[in-house]
Design an enzyme around this catalytic site. Sequence first.
Site, mmCIF file in Angstrom:
data_model
loop_
_atom_site.group_PDB
_atom_site.id
_atom_site.type_symbol
_atom_site.label_atom_id
_atom_site.label_comp_id
_atom_site.label_asym_id
_atom_site.label_seq_id
_atom_site.Cartn_x
_atom_site.Cartn_y
_atom_site.Cartn_z
ATOM 1 N N ASP A 201 0.617 -1.083 0.024
ATOM 2 C CA ASP A 201 0.014 0.127 -0.064
ATOM 3 C C ASP A 201 0.791 1.285 -0.128
ATOM 4 O OD1 ASP A 201 0.763 -0.619 2.528
ATOM 5 O OD2 ASP A 201 -0.900 0.559 3.439
ATOM 6 N N ASP B 102 1.593 -9.549 3.111
ATOM 7 C CA ASP B 102 0.520 -9.282 4.263
ATOM 8 C C ASP B 102 -1.006 -9.413 3.468
ATOM 9 O OD1 ASP B 102 2.265 -8.409 6.101
ATOM 10 O OD2 ASP B 102 1.915 -6.285 5.733
HETATM 11 N N1 LIG Z 1 2.789 9.107 0.771
HETATM 12 C C1 LIG Z 1 3.615 8.506 0.342
HETATM 13 N N2 LIG Z 1 4.235 9.607 -0.813
HETATM 14 C C2 LIG Z 1 5.400 8.996 -1.541
HETATM 15 N N3 LIG Z 1 5.887 7.903 -1.333
HETATM 16 C C3 LIG Z 1 5.219 7.049 -0.164
HETATM 17 C C4 LIG Z 1 4.319 7.314 0.479
HETATM 18 N N4 LIG Z 1 4.108 6.432 1.306
HETATM 19 C C5 LIG Z 1 5.009 5.491 0.897
HETATM 20 N N5 LIG Z 1 5.869 5.609 0.056
HETATM 21 C C6 LIG Z 1 6.907 4.949 -0.722
HETATM 22 O O1 LIG Z 1 6.796 3.661 -0.701
HETATM 23 C C7 LIG Z 1 7.656 2.914 0.081
HETATM 24 C C8 LIG Z 1 7.371 1.617 0.596
HETATM 25 O O2 LIG Z 1 6.038 2.069 1.509
HETATM 26 P P1 LIG Z 1 6.091 1.043 2.884
HETATM 27 O O3 LIG Z 1 7.232 1.086 3.439
HETATM 28 O O4 LIG Z 1 4.709 1.529 3.490
HETATM 29 O O5 LIG Z 1 5.784 -0.600 2.224
HETATM 30 P P2 LIG Z 1 4.553 -1.173 1.372
HETATM 31 O O6 LIG Z 1 4.997 -0.738 0.086
HETATM 32 O O7 LIG Z 1 3.264 -0.886 2.144
HETATM 33 O O8 LIG Z 1 4.944 -2.850 1.377
HETATM 34 P P3 LIG Z 1 4.857 -3.605 2.719
HETATM 35 O O9 LIG Z 1 3.713 -3.187 3.680
HETATM 36 O O10 LIG Z 1 4.546 -5.150 2.317
HETATM 37 O O11 LIG Z 1 6.334 -3.617 3.542
HETATM 38 C C9 LIG Z 1 8.044 3.947 1.245
HETATM 39 O O12 LIG Z 1 9.175 3.511 1.870
HETATM 40 C C10 LIG Z 1 8.082 5.427 0.382
HETATM 41 O O13 LIG Z 1 9.399 5.266 -0.483
HETATM 42 O O1 LIG Z 2 11.206 -5.512 7.278
HETATM 43 P P1 LIG Z 2 10.752 -4.467 8.131
HETATM 44 O O2 LIG Z 2 10.865 -3.087 7.867
HETATM 45 O O3 LIG Z 2 10.802 -4.919 9.545
HETATM 46 O O4 LIG Z 2 9.102 -4.954 8.050
HETATM 47 C C1 LIG Z 2 8.175 -5.845 8.578
HETATM 48 C C2 LIG Z 2 6.920 -5.414 8.272
HETATM 49 O O5 LIG Z 2 6.772 -5.778 6.644
HETATM 50 C C3 LIG Z 2 5.947 -6.850 6.517
HETATM 51 O O6 LIG Z 2 6.404 -7.989 6.597
HETATM 52 C C4 LIG Z 2 5.152 -6.605 5.077
HETATM 53 O O7 LIG Z 2 6.147 -6.773 4.238
HETATM 54 C C5 LIG Z 2 4.703 -6.593 7.751
HETATM 55 O O8 LIG Z 2 4.304 -8.066 7.845
HETATM 56 C C6 LIG Z 2 6.076 -6.265 8.775
HETATM 57 O O9 LIG Z 2 5.273 -5.680 9.773
HETATM 58 MG MG LIG Z 3 2.249 -1.758 3.407
#
Ligand SMILES: Nc1ncnc2c1ncn2[C@@H]1O[C@H](COP(=O)(O)OP(=O)(O)OP(=O)(O)O)[C@@H](O)[C@H]1O
Ligand SMILES: O=P(O)(O)OC[C@H]1O[C@](O)(CO)[C@@H](O)[C@@H]1O
Ligand SMILES: [Mg+2]
Length: 328
Positions: free
Chosen positions: A107, A132
């Site tokens: 997300d 997730d």
């Molecule tokens: N509001 C935002 N604006 C711009 N970039 C964003 C924003 N939110 C997140 N990102 C970018 O997306 C990257 C990944 O987001 P996040 O760390 O939430 O992981 P994710 O894509 O949700 O995956 P997961 O939840 O599986 O770890 C962030 O490190 C950032 O670089």
């Molecule tokens: O590797 P990191 O940054 O500790 O992130 C852990 C998080 O990433 C996720 O594995 C999703 O990728 C979550 O379930 C968990 O909370």
């Molecule tokens: Mg996420």
Amino acid sequence: MKSNLKNIAVLTSGGDAPGMNACIRAVIRTGIYHGCNMFGVTQGYQGLIDNNINPMDARSVSNILHMGGTILKTARCLAFKEDEGMEIAFKNLKAKEIHGLIVIGGDGTFTGAKRFGEKYGINVIAIPGTIDNDLYGSDFTLGYDTAVNTIIEAIDKIRDTADSHDRLFFIEVMGRDSGCIALRTAIASGAEAVLLPEKETSLKELISKLKSGANTKKSSSIVIVSEGNKYGGAYDIAKSVKRKFTHYDTKVTILGHLQRGGSPSGFDRILGSRLGYAAVNEMLKGETMQMVGLRGNEIKLTSLDEALNKHSYKLEADLLEMTHVLSI
Ligand SMILES: Nc1ncnc2c1ncn2[C@@H]1O[C@H](COP(=O)(O)OP(=O)(O)OP(=O)(O)O)[C@@H](O)[C@H]1O
Ligand SMILES: O=P(O)(O)OC[C@H]1O[C@](O)(CO)[C@@H](O)[C@@H]1O
Ligand SMILES: [Mg+2]
């Protein structure tokens, strides 16, 4: 093919997930098949800012289909959330005449892609890649199936030792805000109880369930604790239960990052290939600001707006009830 889509880049961002490599391979090879110049961005949005954007050919993705992690590496990049970071990223893509960006992530990654696409008119297609399984518009996200199987294998091993010693184990699994992993692994491992982020935990109820198992000669018990559970982590819950229920010797296991690694399951290899292939084909048809997902075994598009606004796992109360019934 849309004429300005000769050059396309792909990146992986957020937590890595098994199947990302299968997906990268599919993206690169589908693009090359259609005559595009394909680029791989190293370390997600950080790589866009650092100009770590490199040409890839069909052989750059040889023998990666079966590998866990991501050959492109990933990052949680704070700088991309700032306007200045995005501006640099755009300039780097512009200099290489890259007008199409395919992002694989969760997300957060989608939120960044949406802002970026809206602000600079870059064509964006997003692929749900996170263990997730918390994105609206895809029945499964890439990596979830492998993670569930990895966790089940680990819990089976714990059950062996738990049963041999007549012990109670609290096993913490991942899923920051989503109990999907916890609920599925609880069903598949025959856990006695599961604590989820979506539902308030009643300690009384949990203890009563464990007591009834002990009274009916259960030799061991396993409680799955989702990391986002409101009551606290597995250690906190184990401590509270131990104070009031002394029947079993109590142990805690935090499965941690081993849940994210390992060779992708057949399901995730196929899903990654299908999503990567579809992402390029849809982009070349002119689609943008869309997620490609799997719905009812068909690849479907969902707008990034919808995927993000409706995102998150909705607790399936019937499955939770079933877990309770089957573990009496
Ligand atoms: N509001 C935002 N604006 C711009 N970039 C964003 C924003 N939110 C997140 N990102 C970018 O997306 C990257 C990944 O987001 P996040 O760390 O939430 O992981 P994710 O894509 O949700 O995956 P997961 O939840 O599986 O770890 C962030 O490190 C950032 O670089
Ligand atoms: O590797 P990191 O940054 O500790 O992130 C852990 C998080 O990433 C996720 O594995 C999703 O990728 C979550 O379930 C968990 O909370
Ligand atoms: Mg996420």
